[in-house]
Design a protein around this motif. Sequence first.
Motif, short mmCIF file in Angstrom:
data_model
loop_
_atom_site.label_atom_id
_atom_site.label_comp_id
_atom_site.label_asym_id
_atom_site.label_seq_id
_atom_site.Cartn_x
_atom_site.Cartn_y
_atom_site.Cartn_z
N SER A 87 0.83 -1.20 0.00
CA SER A 87 0.00 0.00 0.00
C SER A 87 0.86 1.25 0.00
O SER A 87 1.99 1.25 0.48
CB SER A 87 -0.94 0.00 1.21
N ILE A 100 -2.60 5.61 5.31
CA ILE A 100 -2.59 4.91 4.03
C ILE A 100 -3.23 5.81 3.00
O ILE A 100 -4.39 6.23 3.16
CB ILE A 100 -3.34 3.58 4.15
N GLU A 103 -4.87 1.85 -0.89
CA GLU A 103 -4.74 0.42 -0.70
C GLU A 103 -4.33 -0.22 -2.03
O GLU A 103 -4.63 0.29 -3.10
CB GLU A 103 -6.06 -0.20 -0.22
N THR A 104 -3.68 -1.36 -1.94
CA THR A 104 -3.11 -1.99 -3.13
C THR A 104 -4.15 -2.70 -3.99
O THR A 104 -4.05 -2.71 -5.22
CB THR A 104 -2.04 -3.04 -2.71
N ILE A 158 -4.69 -3.27 2.95
CA ILE A 158 -4.17 -3.61 1.62
C ILE A 158 -5.30 -3.84 0.61
O ILE A 158 -5.08 -3.78 -0.59
CB ILE A 158 -3.22 -4.83 1.65
#
Length: 346
Positions: A87, A100, A103-104, A158
């Motif tokens: 992330s 964050i 997120e990935t 993530i």
Amino acid sequence: MTVFTEKERLLAVLNRQSTDRPPVICPGGMMNAAIVEVMNSSGQTLPAAHSAAALMANLAYAVHQLTGFENFGLPFCMTVEAEVLGSEIDLGTLACEPKISRETFAAAARVEYKDIPAMLNSGRIPVVCQATAILAGQYPDIPVIGSLTGPVSTAASIVDPIPFLKDLRRDPSAAHRVFQYVTELLIGFALKLIDHGAAVIAIGDPTATGEILGPKMFGEYAVPYINKLIDAVHQKNVPVILHVCGNLNSVKPLIPGIKANAISTDAMVNLKHLKAEFPELTTMGNISTYLLELSTVDKVSLQTKNLITQGINIIAPACGLSTSSPLANIQAMTRTVKAHPPGERA
């Protein structure tokens, strides 16, 4: 009367042994005390200390010295795990904690699984471990608490959180694969911290609440993966603290099934009643962080005394401290615990 070091006192309480008084701690991670006033007073500042081991150790020492908390707590954020998992992270400013920024993955089924041993040597994990080793080596009587982001919150860091929470119901097999993956990473991180001198592991899992998950999902996802992490730490004979955010009412029957050595709770939880209902629990908390930020020294001291007389085992903030919290209020909390005469407990 036995004289305890700060480390001996905390470990004794976590192992359900008698002590002279409760410890007063702030474990790091989501509950860290790197407030602006400490940084300005010490010259040890964030965001630089997030990424350099010596600076991180220096700031942890300054927090201990200036606040009176009886531990070192590392790291100073909840983004270390998300970063190595892919992330995008904004490391923030002196007054604003890391967050964050992206997120990935868009859904649990789209997670790409990486090599965990390689990840454990990447990102800021080696920095946190090296800072732990510095502190444990130089100050053996002060416990280093290694703080982890719990499995539910790591998974939701993530995968886009809203789709991920929906996936818990509509795609449970994919969700369980994600939880297995992040829990294995967390186990590896915890064991590295222990190998570098961490005396206690703390888990903060703010997404794992009754309000967010409900009791069914809490029981299916939060409890087993948190316990899997705790079991691995216990294999090293190291105790674990778990912080559970929010109102416990909907998941309270499940709390005794969590294997942590101590349960830390939010300010809305009546710890005296929780102890009465589940006397086997070692309780931690729960000085209101709003009180610590916005109230007076006298009111902070009074709430602290109330928790001590109620028999709360470890005194700590109820959740993450605002970086603008006055140092005088935190010192009132720690000073009150240390001055309280032994034996004055309900």
